[in-house]
Design a protein around this motif. Structure first.
Motif, PDB file in Angstrom:
ATOM      1  N   ASN A  22      19.700   3.341   5.189  1.00 61.05           N
ATOM      2  CA  ASN A  22      20.264   4.683   5.805  1.00 61.05           C
ATOM      3  C   ASN A  22      20.663   5.529   4.823  1.00 61.05           C
ATOM      4  N   LEU A  23      21.400   5.064   3.732  1.00 63.39           N
ATOM      5  CA  LEU A  23      21.667   6.098   2.877  1.00 63.39           C
ATOM      6  C   LEU A  23      20.786   7.007   2.088  1.00 63.39           C
ATOM      7  N   LEU A  24      19.740   6.137   1.790  1.00 63.37           N
ATOM      8  CA  LEU A  24      18.633   6.914   1.524  1.00 63.37           C
ATOM      9  C   LEU A  24      18.010   7.833   2.499  1.00 63.37           C
ATOM     10  N   LYS A  25      17.904   7.498   3.419  1.00 68.59           N
ATOM     11  CA  LYS A  25      17.116   8.211   4.613  1.00 68.59           C
ATOM     12  C   LYS A  25      17.925   9.405   4.770  1.00 68.59           C
ATOM     13  N   ARG A  26      19.492   9.162   4.609  1.00 68.31           N
ATOM     14  CA  ARG A  26      20.332  10.506   5.044  1.00 68.31           C
ATOM     15  C   ARG A  26      20.080  11.515   3.796  1.00 68.31           C
ATOM     16  N   THR A  27      19.734  10.849   2.716  1.00 69.31           N
ATOM     17  CA  THR A  27      19.458  11.672   1.612  1.00 69.31           C
ATOM     18  C   THR A  27      17.917  12.599   1.567  1.00 69.31           C
ATOM     19  N   ALA A  28      17.094  11.788   1.972  1.00 64.19           N
ATOM     20  CA  ALA A  28      15.635  12.107   2.011  1.00 64.19           C
ATOM     21  C   ALA A  28      15.221  11.441   3.271  1.00 64.19           C
ATOM     22  N   GLN A  63       0.839  -1.095  -0.010  1.00 60.84           N
ATOM     23  CA  GLN A  63       0.184   0.038   0.034  1.00 60.84           C
ATOM     24  C   GLN A  63       0.805   1.247   0.005  1.00 60.84           C
ATOM     25  N   SER A  64       0.458   2.190  -0.866  1.00 58.48           N
ATOM     26  CA  SER A  64       1.052   3.483  -0.768  1.00 58.48           C
ATOM     27  C   SER A  64       0.785   4.360   0.314  1.00 58.48           C
ATOM     28  N   LEU A  65       1.742   5.225   0.682  1.00 61.25           N
ATOM     29  CA  LEU A  65       1.328   6.046   1.894  1.00 61.25           C
ATOM     30  C   LEU A  65       0.521   7.290   1.308  1.00 61.25           C
ATOM     31  N   ASP A  91      12.244  11.558   4.324  1.00 56.37           N
ATOM     32  CA  ASP A  91      11.051  10.869   4.494  1.00 56.37           C
ATOM     33  C   ASP A  91      11.164   9.735   3.677  1.00 56.37           C
ATOM     34  N   PHE A  92      12.221   9.105   2.992  1.00 57.40           N
ATOM     35  CA  PHE A  92      12.209   7.716   2.236  1.00 57.40           C
ATOM     36  C   PHE A  92      11.455   6.733   2.846  1.00 57.40           C
ATOM     37  N   ASP A  93      10.694   5.972   2.115  1.00 56.15           N
ATOM     38  CA  ASP A  93       9.899   4.823   2.620  1.00 56.15           C
ATOM     39  C   ASP A  93       9.334   4.238   1.327  1.00 56.15           C
TER      40      ASP A  93
END
Length: 405
Positions: free
Chosen positions: A205-211, A169-171, A213-215
């Motif tokens: 973690n890399l993606l979350k450091r860049t953004a 399910q998309s947010l 709100d990444f999910d």
């Protein structure tokens, strides 16, 4: 933080506040990630190691190179591990100016001033903990913050069976900072820059450091592994409970990997994983002094000091590091415990047994470690070769039964 090998790192873990993260191989994953940034000089984990929920993990933590600091609780329900850890962190920052980065693993908001003080001392600081008031308070005082619940959720997601899966399910009502194409581009670039497979939790973690709100749910994926698997340019492999990602390769002729099958090779591998005593004769001497020690030592640190004093008095050639390694090995063997001394005071003791029993227990621990390593490495376990590195009189037939030869 500058990513090069001149970084000198100190890692402090408040084990009592992150037991679930430890259970899911969090310590091992963190060490793999930090090794990319610099040289890890200090590794300490704090807690009451006689408690069942920590005792079951102490062997794995010790094998990751950590010194286990036993923190005696004089009052039931009071955690003194955080106080001891705070003292040690600040003392280390003052006495060892060559340490450039401090990694604090904790879920306790009482550490907020410690994070700030380290930044005031011009130290790089990496915080490790769950999404909480603490993480929000200290993020601005950190070079980086790693979320322990991301690691746990990733692993739990990896272990979910197909029968338990639910439609992705998309947010709702949210537009992600990164488009799917941008996220894919970052992941591929990171994998290209690495010569070895990368743990999937590190990629997230890399993606979350860049953004922040990444999910993966933004793009319709139930788990992060589902997101990676959907990209045909990425391969996923599993080692133990952890997933690793690498760039998909064109089919090539399979190379034969020669399995390790000699006593010397076993010995080198065990020493690499801190699972083999440096010197058997010295280990036996230190054990004899340890079981005979009658000093009142409320924690493991004081016991180590008293043990070294006694060993050094009898044999000045025994170094402090040798005693500390031996004591850590006693912990792995399950010989260290706390008992009531005269006057009702708790004191650390090393379990007494005959030398024959001690050596046999050590050998069985070594064999168990070889069996564990054989699950992830090319090992051909042979009883006659293992026998060459044993300390006790254990027979080859007994070894064959233990390894299933």
């Amino acid at each position: 933080m500058t990513h090069h090998k001149t970084n000198r790192i100190a890692v402090f873990v408040d084990a009592e506040n992150v037991t679930n993260w430890i259970k899911h191989d969090g310590v091992k994953l963190l060490m793999e990630e930090l090794n990319q940034f610099g040289l890890i000089i200090i590794r300490r984990a704090y807690g009451v190691w006689s408690k069942p929920n920590l005792a079951m993990h102490q062997a794995a933590i010790n094998q990751s190179g950590f010194e286990l600091i036993h923190c005696y609780h004089p009052v039931t329900g009071k955690n003194t591990a955080d106080i001891q850890m705070t003292v040690d962190v600040i003392e280390c920052a003052w006495q060892l100016p060559n340490i450039t980065c401090f990694v604090l693993v904790t879920g306790d908001s009482d550490f907020t001033p410690v994070f700030r003080r380290l930044r005031e001392m011009d130290k790089d600081v990496i915080g490790v903990g769950q999404h909480s008031t603490l993480s929000e308070c200290v993020k601005t005082s950190c070079t980086r913050f790693i979320y322990t619940d991301d690691v746990i959720n990733t692993l739990i997601g990896n272990e979910t069976s197909p029968q338990e899966s639910v439609p992705p399910q998309s947010l709702p009502n949210s537009t992600p900072t990164l488009t799917l194409a941008q996220a894919d581009e970052l992941v591929i670039a990171h994998l290209k820059a690495s010569s070895t497979p990368v743990n999937t939790s590190q990629i997230k973690n890399l993606l979350k450091r860049t953004a922040a709100d990444f999910d993966e749910k933004h793009y319709g994926f139930k788990t992060f592994t589902d997101y990676l698997t959907a990209n045909g340019a990425i391969e996923i492999s599993k080692i133990g409970t952890a997933n690793f990602a690498s760039l998909a390769k064109l089919a090539q002729p399979t190379k034969t990997v020669e399995a390790v099958a000699t006593a010397e090779a076993y010995k080198a591998l065990l020493k690499k994983h801190n699972a083999l005593p440096d010197n058997a004769d010295t280990l036996k001497k230190i054990y004899k002094h340890a079981v005979a020690l009658k000093d009142i030592c409320p924690d493991a640190a004081q016991f180590r000091v008293a043990l070294f004093d006694q060993c050094h008095k009898v044999d000045p050639s025994i170094a402090k590091t040798t005693v500390n390694k031996a004591f850590s090995y006693f912990i792995v063997m399950g010989l260290v415990h706390t008992e009531k001394a005269k006057g009702g005071v708790d004191t650390v003791r090393v379990k007494k047994m005959t030398l024959k029993e001690f050596l046999l227990k050590s050998d069985k621990l070594v064999i168990a470690k070889l069996l564990e390593l054989s699950k992830t490495q090319a090992l051909d376990l042979k009883a006659k070769e293992i026998k060459k590195i044993t300390l006790s009189t254990i027979s080859k037939d007994s070894i064959k039964k233990l390894i299933g030869e």
